[in-house]
Design an enzyme around this catalytic site. Structure first.
Site, PDB file in Angstrom:
ATOM      1  N   CYS A   1      50.040  41.055  43.158  1.00 37.80           N
ATOM      2  CA  CYS A   1      50.668  42.347  43.422  1.00 37.80           C
ATOM      3  C   CYS A   1      52.131  42.188  43.827  1.00 37.80           C
ATOM      4  O   CYS A   1      52.477  42.277  45.017  1.00 37.80           O
ATOM      5  CB  CYS A   1      49.926  43.163  44.463  1.00 37.80           C
ATOM      6  SG  CYS A   1      50.486  44.886  44.391  1.00 37.80           S
TER       7      CYS A   1
ATOM      8  N   CYS B   1      50.703  48.553  39.414  1.00 36.35           N
ATOM      9  CA  CYS B   1      51.144  48.375  40.790  1.00 36.35           C
ATOM     10  C   CYS B   1      51.535  49.750  41.342  1.00 36.35           C
ATOM     11  O   CYS B   1      52.633  50.236  41.055  1.00 36.35           O
ATOM     12  CB  CYS B   1      52.353  47.435  40.760  1.00 36.35           C
ATOM     13  SG  CYS B   1      52.764  46.796  42.361  1.00 36.35           S
TER      14      CYS B   1
HETATM   15  P1  FAD Z   1      40.064  37.550  44.068  1.00 34.46           P
HETATM   16  O1  FAD Z   1      39.700  38.988  44.029  1.00 34.46           O
HETATM   17  O2  FAD Z   1      40.979  37.072  45.152  1.00 34.46           O
HETATM   18  O3  FAD Z   1      38.700  36.738  44.104  1.00 34.46           O
HETATM   19  C1  FAD Z   1      38.637  35.339  44.073  1.00 34.46           C
HETATM   20  C2  FAD Z   1      37.261  34.944  44.607  1.00 34.46           C
HETATM   21  O4  FAD Z   1      37.066  33.544  44.403  1.00 34.46           O
HETATM   22  C3  FAD Z   1      37.136  35.207  46.110  1.00 34.46           C
HETATM   23  O5  FAD Z   1      35.988  35.975  46.357  1.00 34.46           O
HETATM   24  C4  FAD Z   1      37.054  33.825  46.705  1.00 34.46           C
HETATM   25  O6  FAD Z   1      36.238  33.761  47.857  1.00 34.46           O
HETATM   26  C5  FAD Z   1      36.463  33.012  45.540  1.00 34.46           C
HETATM   27  N1  FAD Z   1      36.782  31.581  45.637  1.00 34.46           N
HETATM   28  C6  FAD Z   1      37.887  31.004  46.171  1.00 34.46           C
HETATM   29  N2  FAD Z   1      37.773  29.673  46.113  1.00 34.46           N
HETATM   30  C7  FAD Z   1      36.590  29.402  45.511  1.00 34.46           C
HETATM   31  C8  FAD Z   1      35.923  28.198  45.182  1.00 34.46           C
HETATM   32  N3  FAD Z   1      36.445  27.017  45.480  1.00 34.46           N
HETATM   33  N4  FAD Z   1      34.731  28.279  44.582  1.00 34.46           N
HETATM   34  C9  FAD Z   1      34.173  29.488  44.283  1.00 34.46           C
HETATM   35  N5  FAD Z   1      34.763  30.651  44.585  1.00 34.46           N
HETATM   36  C10 FAD Z   1      35.958  30.611  45.184  1.00 34.46           C
HETATM   37  N6  FAD Z   1      46.016  44.722  42.803  1.00 34.46           N
HETATM   38  C11 FAD Z   1      46.124  45.950  42.227  1.00 34.46           C
HETATM   39  O7  FAD Z   1      45.607  46.159  41.135  1.00 34.46           O
HETATM   40  N7  FAD Z   1      46.790  46.983  42.837  1.00 34.46           N
HETATM   41  C12 FAD Z   1      47.335  46.835  44.065  1.00 34.46           C
HETATM   42  O8  FAD Z   1      47.904  47.797  44.608  1.00 34.46           O
HETATM   43  C13 FAD Z   1      47.223  45.577  44.727  1.00 34.46           C
HETATM   44  N8  FAD Z   1      47.741  45.404  45.957  1.00 34.46           N
HETATM   45  C14 FAD Z   1      47.518  44.227  46.617  1.00 34.46           C
HETATM   46  C15 FAD Z   1      47.982  44.099  47.913  1.00 34.46           C
HETATM   47  C16 FAD Z   1      47.728  42.953  48.646  1.00 34.46           C
HETATM   48  C17 FAD Z   1      48.247  42.845  50.050  1.00 34.46           C
HETATM   49  C18 FAD Z   1      46.989  41.897  48.050  1.00 34.46           C
HETATM   50  C19 FAD Z   1      46.668  40.648  48.844  1.00 34.46           C
HETATM   51  C20 FAD Z   1      46.550  41.997  46.737  1.00 34.46           C
HETATM   52  C21 FAD Z   1      46.820  43.164  46.007  1.00 34.46           C
HETATM   53  N9  FAD Z   1      46.401  43.301  44.680  1.00 34.46           N
HETATM   54  C22 FAD Z   1      46.545  44.520  44.041  1.00 34.46           C
HETATM   55  C23 FAD Z   1      45.971  42.110  43.894  1.00 34.46           C
HETATM   56  C24 FAD Z   1      44.478  42.002  43.640  1.00 34.46           C
HETATM   57  O9  FAD Z   1      43.763  42.143  44.829  1.00 34.46           O
HETATM   58  C25 FAD Z   1      44.184  40.671  42.968  1.00 34.46           C
HETATM   59  O10 FAD Z   1      45.038  40.517  41.855  1.00 34.46           O
HETATM   60  C26 FAD Z   1      42.732  40.598  42.499  1.00 34.46           C
HETATM   61  O11 FAD Z   1      41.866  40.628  43.608  1.00 34.46           O
HETATM   62  C27 FAD Z   1      42.514  39.349  41.661  1.00 34.46           C
HETATM   63  O12 FAD Z   1      41.161  39.178  41.369  1.00 34.46           O
HETATM   64  P2  FAD Z   1      40.537  37.702  41.258  1.00 34.46           P
HETATM   65  O13 FAD Z   1      39.103  37.886  40.966  1.00 34.46           O
HETATM   66  O14 FAD Z   1      41.353  36.857  40.359  1.00 34.46           O
HETATM   67  O15 FAD Z   1      40.754  37.088  42.725  1.00 34.46           O
END
Ligand code: FAD
Length: 404
Positions: free
Chosen positions: A161, A336
């Site tokens: 983000c 965003c």
């Molecule tokens: P995540 O949702 O972070 O999930 C990753 C998962 O993998 C977690 O559950 C973690 O526990 C797990 N994991 C980690 N290590 C391991 C391991 N070794 N083995 C197995 N599992 C593991 N997005 C938007 O669309 N709009 C917004 O307005 C927005 N605002 C944001 C504001 C903030 C402050 C933040 C922090 C993020 C924001 N985002 C926003 C971004 C969004 O939250 C992420 O891009 C999204 O969650 C990515 O999804 P993901 O599944 O790749 O990662």
């Protein structure tokens, strides 16, 4: 060793969404998900917690409540990928093997990359909306500050983000404006990069807010260290170090790939999982797909991007599983919602190359109350009840256009 037809690593936004999309298409699949955390976070809500609009509890649910009942759960962390053997190793030493792997473990918030930061966080005016437990402290600081220096930092790209560092600033300024204290607060946006926002049309749309709030833009300022006791932050710039005193410091931490991802054969030179940016299939291992923050495609790392990617990965994996080619393509969509004031949002939606991809027939560069409603009400609902349940609302996958 346990074996699964499809192994999903990471039960975050991307991992749960893609598991649901697969199981919705074919209910008899043997899907396992490896996820160490007991809590699933709606991270886009953290900004709203820091702005005093959400309670932090609104952004967290038990991981079990979002898990597909028919999937096998491993409450564990993966410590290494061994794609040449079709195996992963868990931190406890166990191994799992698979036919198909979907890697979605997110990225690493590198708090320790800034000396002094970890110790300073959560007290003495230092906060970050990037941590669930600290977002309420942002709001506490905002309410308490009546004058002095407020600094909001942004590290080098890519980060998840990209708008979140400045969203924290706008919502803080909006509150200070309401309280009548904004004139006594020096606001600085210290950005390691050279521009306010990566897509020019939105950067232009944000400038009136920067001016309205009297925020100073310090481009090329990369947070280098923090002296929490002295309330002093040092920034590396092309002209040498710059030291700034702060009364409130909102830090967006440096971000990179997770260590076990970077050190694996799945990573590219930059450490991200090396996928084709259209099909999201791994460039070397045909039985591996990836989505979300962990992978290499040059899209904006957002939950909105993962929402679009999940059905594409599901379609393509099933097609390849049946002996075919990937059939569906990702256009780099990310979104965003820029919370420029309490009550208005510029809903930035764009794809590869900064192409504007608005979901609604409106000029998306205009701040709107309707877009605030989306951010505050609709998008959290869509996340929990749509995306994490395999209902692909606003995420219908598009077929790759036939060549020739
Ligand atoms: P995540 O949702 O972070 O999930 C990753 C998962 O993998 C977690 O559950 C973690 O526990 C797990 N994991 C980690 N290590 C391991 C391991 N070794 N083995 C197995 N599992 C593991 N997005 C938007 O669309 N709009 C917004 O307005 C927005 N605002 C944001 C504001 C903030 C402050 C933040 C922090 C993020 C924001 N985002 C926003 C971004 C969004 O939250 C992420 O891009 C999204 O969650 C990515 O999804 P993901 O599944 O790749 O990662």
């Amino acid at each position: 060793m346990q074996h699964h037809q499809i192994l999903v690593v990471g039960g975050g936004a991307g991992g749960i969404a893609v598991a649901r999309s697969l199981m919705k298409r074919r209910s008899k699949l043997d899907v396992a998900i490896v996820e160490p955390s007991d809590t699933h976070y709606y991270q886009p809500g953290f900004t709203m917690v820091g702005g005093g609009i959400f309670h932090k509890e609104m952004t967290a649910r038990p991981e079990d409540s979002v898990f597909p009942a028919a999937a096998t759960r491993y409450r564990a962390a993966v410590s290494s990928f061994e794609p040449d053997k079709n195996q992963v190793t868990l931190k406890n030493g166990d191994r799992l093997s698979y036919d198909w792997l979907i890697a979605a473990p997110g990225l690493k918030l590198d708090w320790d990359a800034v000396p002094g930061l970890s110790d300073a966080l959560g007290k003495g005016g230092v906060t970050s909306n990037y941590r669930y437990d600290l977002a309420p402290y942002t709001w506490e600081l905002v309410q308490g500050l009546k004058g002095g220096n407020a600094i909001f930092t942004q590290p080098p790209m890519p980060i998840k983000c990209a708008g979140a560092p400045q969203k924290a600033m706008y919502l803080s300024c909006s509150e200070w404006e309401k309280q009548g204290v904004l004139g006594s607060i020096d606001v600085t946006f210290a950005n390691a990069g050279p521009v306010l926002f990566g897509v020019e049309a939105y950067a232009k749309a944000l400038m009136p807010y920067v001016e309205r709030y009297g925020a100073k833009l310090a481009f090329g300022h990369n947070l280098k260290s923090i002296d929490g006791a002295a309330k002093r932050a040092t920034f590396a710039t092309a002209e040498g170090d710059v030291v700034m005193d702060y009364d409130m410091l909102h830090v967006t931490p440096p971000q990179c790939s997770l260590d076990f991802v970077r050190n694996s054969p799945l990573a590219n030179d930059a450490g991200w999982i090396d996928v084709d940016q259209t099909t999201l299939q791994h460039n070397k291992y045909a039985n591996v797909f990836s989505l979300g923050d962990a992978m290499s495609a040059p899209n904006a790392k957002t939950a909105a991007a993962a929402r679009k990617q999940a059905p594409i990965v599901a379609e393509n994996l099933l097609s390849v599983m049946g002996g075919g080619q990937p059939t569906h393509g990702y256009d780099g969509y990310g979104s965003c919602p820029l919370t420029v004031e309490n009550g208005k949002v510029i809903l930035a939606e764009f794809g590869y190359g900064g192409k504007l991809l608005p979901s609604f027939p409106w000029d998306s560069t205009v701040p709107r109350k309707a877009a605030w409603f989306l951010k505050a009400r609709f998008l959290p609902w869509l996340y929990w009840n749509g995306m994490l349940k395999g209902r692909e609302w606003l995420a219908g996958p598009k077929r790759i256009a036939a060549k020739g």
